[in-house]
Design an enzyme around this catalytic site. Structure first.
Site, mmCIF file in Angstrom:
data_model
loop_
_atom_site.group_PDB
_atom_site.id
_atom_site.type_symbol
_atom_site.label_atom_id
_atom_site.label_comp_id
_atom_site.label_asym_id
_atom_site.label_seq_id
_atom_site.Cartn_x
_atom_site.Cartn_y
_atom_site.Cartn_z
ATOM 1 N N ASP A 235 -6.521 -30.184 -17.412
ATOM 2 C CA ASP A 235 -6.013 -30.258 -16.054
ATOM 3 C C ASP A 235 -4.551 -30.714 -16.128
ATOM 4 O OD1 ASP A 235 -6.893 -29.680 -13.346
ATOM 5 O OD2 ASP A 235 -6.529 -31.772 -12.905
ATOM 6 N N ASP B 128 -8.875 -26.702 -20.790
ATOM 7 C CA ASP B 128 -7.609 -27.422 -20.662
ATOM 8 C C ASP B 128 -7.881 -28.860 -20.231
ATOM 9 O OD1 ASP B 128 -7.176 -27.636 -17.474
ATOM 10 O OD2 ASP B 128 -8.074 -25.696 -17.968
#
Length: 290
Positions: free
Chosen positions: A212, A210
């Site tokens: 973040d 991802d």
């Protein structure tokens, strides 16, 4: 020359490795308590292997409760020479996208609730972690990743946070913009520091899941999206691991970067002042020096 024995510490989504000959889950007792789980041992392409699921099978340990000292001691006690850490991470860089891997070479340690050293009162030691990962192992991981068709980035700074919650937006922006971190995770510290104290070569492979929370187009971290990416990353990681035995070989010379000699000038306490009880606990990790 010594015999190579590769240890793999598997992070979220990676709970075993495939293709091991004479595979066996073994229980290892350590003076630092029980490791995260039993350790899967066997051989792959003629090279001894050991696999330890960092969170335990079934993912029972949080990042803060992983028994890091017991894990590293157990691997050292089994005769491991090289440790490959595989872990899920968030990315602070647009070009380091979910699904990519990063061969980490630096850390910023923001953890605070973990025991970070085998040494202490009764036997004080200060090892250098200026360069906390082994370039030789990093080379092997990069080569194996490219051979498996993984989009891999060589070099990056890993921000180790305590967790278990993900970052606030303010923290994410600070780590990215002010501190210059490239990826963020919760488990490589104090693991890397303990591996250095145990004179084990250590490499960190960050599997990006991802962005973040800093990325304006992705918003906060979505655990369901992370898990989907995690499963694909775990398949890639197994392919990377399968390529390591042939690259590292059955026989191993001394580490050209000195990882396996990290304690030579680190122990400060004089022999007659050392605590016998602590010395007994250090039999595996520091036995060469003590």
């Amino acid at each position: 020359m010594t015999q190579t024995k590769i240890a793999v510490i598997g992070g979220s989504g990676l709970y075993e490795i495939d293709g091991l000959k004479d595979a066996d889950w073994v229980t290892v007792e350590t003076p630092w308590g029980a490791p995260s789980d039993a350790i899967l041992t066997g051989t792959l392409d003629g090279v001894e292997m050991a696999f330890l699921p960092r969170h335990g099978r079934g993912h029972v340990h949080s990042p803060s409760t992983v028994p890091y000292r017991a894990n590293i001691d157990a691997l050292k006690r089994l005769g491991c020479t090289d440790v490959i850490s595989v872990s899920a991470c968030g990315s602070f860089r647009e070009e380091m996208a979910p699904g990519d891997f990063v061969i980490v070479d630096q850390f910023i340690d923001r953890t605070f609730a973990r025991e970070k050293s085998f040494f202490g009162t009764g036997c004080v030691a200060h090892v250098s972690v200026a360069h906390p990962t082994c370039p030789r192992l990093g080379d092997a991981c990069e080569t194996a990743a490219k051979a498996s068709g993984i989009n891999v980035h060589r070099g990056g700074t890993y921000l180790a946070m305590e967790g278990p919650q993900f970052s606030t937006l303010a923290e994410s922006k600070m780590y990215r913009e002010s501190w210059g971190a490239d990826v963020i995770g919760m488990t490589n510290m104090p693991e890397a520091k303990l591996a250095r104290e145990a004179e084990l070569c250590y490499a960190s492979v960050a599997m990006i899941t991802d962005y973040d929370s800093w990325h304006p187009d992705h918003g906060e971290v979505d655990v369901t999206a992370i898990i989907a990416t995690l499963m694909g990353n775990a398949d890639k990681a197994r392919n990377l691991i399968a390529g390591l035995p042939k690259l590292l070989g059955e026989d191993r010379a001394a580490c050209p970067h000195g990882c396996d000699r990290a304690l030579e000038f680190a122990i400060m306490t004089q022999p007659d002042a050392r605590d016998p009880a602590l010395m007994a606990k250090l039999d595996a990790v520091a036995g060469r020096m003590l």
